[in-house]
Design a protein around this motif. Sequence first.
Motif, short mmCIF file in Angstrom:
data_model
loop_
_atom_site.label_atom_id
_atom_site.label_comp_id
_atom_site.label_asym_id
_atom_site.label_seq_id
_atom_site.Cartn_x
_atom_site.Cartn_y
_atom_site.Cartn_z
N GLY A 227 -5.87 6.56 5.91
CA GLY A 227 -7.08 5.74 6.05
C GLY A 227 -7.06 4.50 5.19
N ASN A 228 -5.89 3.99 4.89
CA ASN A 228 -5.82 2.76 4.10
C ASN A 228 -4.59 1.95 4.52
OD1 ASN A 228 -5.68 0.74 2.15
ND2 ASN A 228 -6.57 2.07 0.57
N LEU A 229 -4.83 0.89 5.30
CA LEU A 229 -3.73 0.13 5.89
C LEU A 229 -3.34 -1.10 5.06
CD1 LEU A 229 -5.00 0.30 9.55
CD2 LEU A 229 -2.92 1.35 8.68
N GLU A 230 -3.90 -1.19 3.86
CA GLU A 230 -3.67 -2.40 3.08
C GLU A 230 -2.18 -2.59 2.74
OE1 GLU A 230 -5.40 -4.78 2.69
OE2 GLU A 230 -4.69 -5.91 0.97
N LEU A 279 -6.02 -2.65 11.75
CA LEU A 279 -6.92 -2.89 10.63
C LEU A 279 -8.15 -3.69 11.07
CD1 LEU A 279 -7.64 -2.98 7.61
CD2 LEU A 279 -6.12 -4.93 7.36
N LYS A 283 -11.09 -1.38 12.46
CA LYS A 283 -11.88 -1.06 11.27
C LYS A 283 -12.92 -2.12 10.94
CE LYS A 283 -9.78 1.90 8.35
NZ LYS A 283 -9.08 2.28 7.13
N VAL A 284 -12.61 -3.37 11.18
CA VAL A 284 -13.52 -4.43 10.74
C VAL A 284 -14.42 -4.93 11.87
CG1 VAL A 284 -13.66 -6.74 9.73
CG2 VAL A 284 -11.86 -5.17 8.97
N HIS A 287 -17.82 -3.53 13.18
CA HIS A 287 -19.00 -3.59 12.31
C HIS A 287 -19.36 -5.02 11.91
CE1 HIS A 287 -18.16 0.62 12.23
NE2 HIS A 287 -16.97 0.39 11.69
N VAL A 313 -10.59 -10.97 4.59
CA VAL A 313 -10.60 -10.45 5.96
C VAL A 313 -10.77 -11.60 6.96
CG1 VAL A 313 -13.05 -9.88 6.38
CG2 VAL A 313 -11.28 -8.44 7.29
N ARG A 316 -7.46 -13.07 7.43
CA ARG A 316 -6.59 -12.20 8.25
C ARG A 316 -6.99 -12.27 9.72
NH1 ARG A 316 -5.44 -6.76 4.64
NH2 ARG A 316 -4.93 -7.88 2.73
#
Lengths: 563, 573
Positions: A227-230, A279, A283-284, A287, A313, A316
């Motif tokens: 749960g963390n694609l950074e 990502l 994920k972004v 929302h 973000v 990106r």
Amino acid sequence: MKLLIRDYLASLKERNELDAILPDLLSELGFTVISRPGRGTSQHGVDIAAVGEDEDGERKIFLFSLKQGDVTRQDWDGNPQAIRASLNEIRDAYIRNRIPVRYQTLRIVICLAFGGDLQEQVRDSWGGYTRENTTDRIAFEEWNGDKIAGLILKGILREEILPNDLRSSFRKAVAMVDEPDVSFAHFLRLTEGLHRAGDISNKAKVRSARQLNICLWILFVWARDAGNLEAPYRASEIGLLKMWDLLRPGIGKKSKDATDLANSFIKLIQLHLTIASELIEKKVLPHANVRHGFSRAIKARDSLDVNLACFEVLGRIGLTGLWLHWLLDRSGKKGDDEMRQGVVNFVRAGFDLIQNNPTLYSPRADRQGTDIALFLLLWMHSGQGAEEVVSWLSEMANRITFAVQSRGLYPLSSADYRDLSAHPRERSDEYFKETTCGSAMLPLITAWLEAFRQDDVVKKISALAQKELEHCTFQLWMPDSNSETELFSGMLGHGKAVFDLPLCEGGRRLLTTIAEACRTDTDFPKISAVKTGFWPLVLTACHHSRFPIPPQFWIQALKPPGE
Amino acid sequence: MTELPSSQVLIALAENDQLVEAMARRIELGDPDAAQDVVKHWAEFHNTHAIDLLQVVERGQIQRLPSHKFFLAMSFLCKILPELDAPSQRMMSCVEALVAHAGDDLAATQPNGALREWFVRWPEKSREVISASMAGNDLASRHLTFALEALGDAAEARKMALSYSDVRQLSAITALGRIIHVDHASSLDTLATFTRIMENHPGDEVRACMLVSTMAILARWPQTDPAIAAPLVDGFLKDQGPITLHHAARALWVDEITSQEDVLNCLLKALESVDPTHKGTLEELDHGLFRLMGSGSSAASISFVTKFFSSGSDNLDFENFENFTASLVSGPTERLHRVVVEWLLLGNTPLCLGLARALEGNGMEGPSLDVGPEILSIPSLTQEFLCRKAIGWFFHKPRTATSILVSVLRVCDEETAGKVGDLLAEMMLLNFGCMKDYLTGLPSDDPARSHVDRALERNNSYLEALRAVPDINEFDPSESQLQIQQAHQRNQMREVGKLAMDKSIFSKICRTATLLYGNRGQSFIREAQGHLRPVEMEMKSFGVTFETPRLEIIDPIKLDYTLRVFRSERLEK
């Protein structure tokens, strides 16, 4: 290590994720891949076809039918996409019609490849099917996750070509995906090691690119599960840059290695976009239309962290959207509505994000000019209306003016987190001058506002530059002759700053000066990525190393007609 | 019964220069009656020339004592001085030397009191000093006030006040304020004398003296006709200097001033021009205004403060008026509410800032101000303006700001309610979760209920949408960034701790002990017989919590901008 790879294979979510690595894996094992996964064309059940030596030493043709995860009863039979149907189609159609003439004498191995396990309730069916259909010419093999993991370790990641220290960095990168800084630092070491290893020969370059590709895939899949694609996002950026650095001396060459390298590089771009899309799109963007949604979703207790995350973000979104736009352009499919819509969706989501996360009107560090420029470029290429972009830039200019005049949270020249976190450390003029000693963001914003004929706001910024920021060096950055070797290596000491930009003399003078600087510059067009049309790489390098986006990317669109 | 030291002992002490040490120890006498006996006993020895007590001053013996012993000895000596038979010049010189050595200490003028008593005890000495002063003796002139005061001869004092224009005039005027006039007519004569002095346009010091004496006379003779008193005071205060203003501020302390409304108005009007850099005068003024707040003149006091801070001076700071503010805040709530509304609408920065600092209650949330409808019967636009001001100034005391908004919602029209509801939802509820509890706790029949419910509904929708957004771990601050933040916060907290410690009354009166371990402390006090008595202390934790406004994290610049706009905007006249 095998467990790590085994888990990665089991976690693949899409069938095409196995597609992405299996051809490279086969190539490294000495196979010749004669058919790769494709979309939209009938493959008659075969996802990959390759020719190579079997364990018994005989040269055979291997036909792969791919499946993600475990094979369950539902997967086995009962619908046209089921494995049994695919296997039948291979026997009935592919073997009879699609095997190239030169391989028709070879014996055939039909491989069912999947990342997980064959579940017990299917094993009998599979056994029965293979016994019934095995002939002198046709054999069947099960390539489950365990076997593929073994092949990866025996092949592409074998110790001779991936030494222990690099394996160690890789393992640590995977283990620390929850701590992106640490994970990335280990992956960077791996990337640098692969870069060094690839510098020996063209073959080595191809191998390094493939190794990087599979390592990045493994990192990505693990990170996705965590749960963390950074870490994989940043790793994929540096991976792209490093591999371009390897690739660029061979640009224009027609050798097989050069083609393989180019293919591997395209795969890396695709992987980068897969990661970035996972990502951003998953994920972004869902929302982005929730008021303060993204700002809240970051576990930040400080407004600085919210601000940095929001601009990051946005940058990106800009960069990913620009890559998509580049792919669209490159494919030449001008009418690909889905992809075009994808770019537009990125722009729309970006504006939603801005509107619902108002910290995006208030940059806190000058380096955020890079993120702003990336989103502006995406907007520029999207063909969307200017209303929202004008409103964003104007509000941003107003807020910067207010923050400077009130000596509040104005953008700092420094990019150091310590400085940003402690700001405003004091209210003295000396501190103000020190922290606003230079800016590349204000000229960028002003130039764009001038292009939009926002005279009032431009006047306000000019007045600010004249009165409050007289000491500030307004500048932009351009690559120079050294940048070709350093830009893609993540080095910082290259390029030239075009400074003393006449911000206080109004927007038109500023635009003219920038245009003249771009016109007289001869280095930018020589940058390999620009010359070969891979221009998003320059943007990726700027984003990764926090360089301002060179004005050559936008000045043409901003220049008044006739200039 | 304590035995008094014999004459031999005293003489021996005097001969060995140990008299002052004995004085500092008060001859080891704790009993006041016994001390009184010693005073008489010693005076007798002096008056019979067995010892010379004034020599302890003249030879500098008492001045050579360490500071605390000096004051103990001086205090003892001052008890004896009135009883001593001595030439007035010697006595005055000694008193002057003692006062000079005592410096700025509050007890420094104690010898002057002793001198006054000495003059009362020896009236012929007073006359002697008055004559010497008339003859131009400087020492006598400097002590003329005490001589005149001791004699109580107002006529003589008036005469001297008119006859001279030097220190003797000041002394005579001062004495006139202290002398108890035999009747009201005599006090009116004194006031008439002051009127005559004013004809000669005296300087700041003389005016200040006359003001002080006049206020003392008015305190004793409150029936004095305001038509006489007010013009006289007004005259003192016209083109006044800083000394007169200082004493005007002090005059507000006089309880009886409230019965002289015209005089009070004169004083307050003059005090509007106090230089804000004159902190001493401001301090007197603050005390005076505090007295007025509690003595039926609160309206005058509030009105003065309002005007004073509306003068536009940059140097005004409400912190100089802490006594006044404390009285305002702790006084009748209706009065406080009126002032809050008046000052917010006025929009004067120091006033509003002062209010915001002064309002305490419910921890960091501030007190609830349920402003009554009679105070809020103002135009709709003004009601909305009041709400914006309340948010601007009381944002960090959210309960205070919210309660004002709710008060307005109880009385305003629908259109205004819409706008105030927006402010409630967008500024208060969005920023402070704690306000939700406060608002849901309002009674169901509260006239503001329906508007409040709408705002709460909006807030709920907002929060539900936020809750539906999962955490996005990718953009969390990194471990190293968190460490930097924590270090930064630690430094800030350390600074805050230091500031708090500097301002704490406890740090001035207590010794600090730092316990490194445990949650209880024990120490021992050594008692008279060497016995150790244990003292135990239970350690308790203390702290304050406050809610960071949501926009402080999400959009701090806009929040800052909005609050600044709310604070600085003005109502169009």
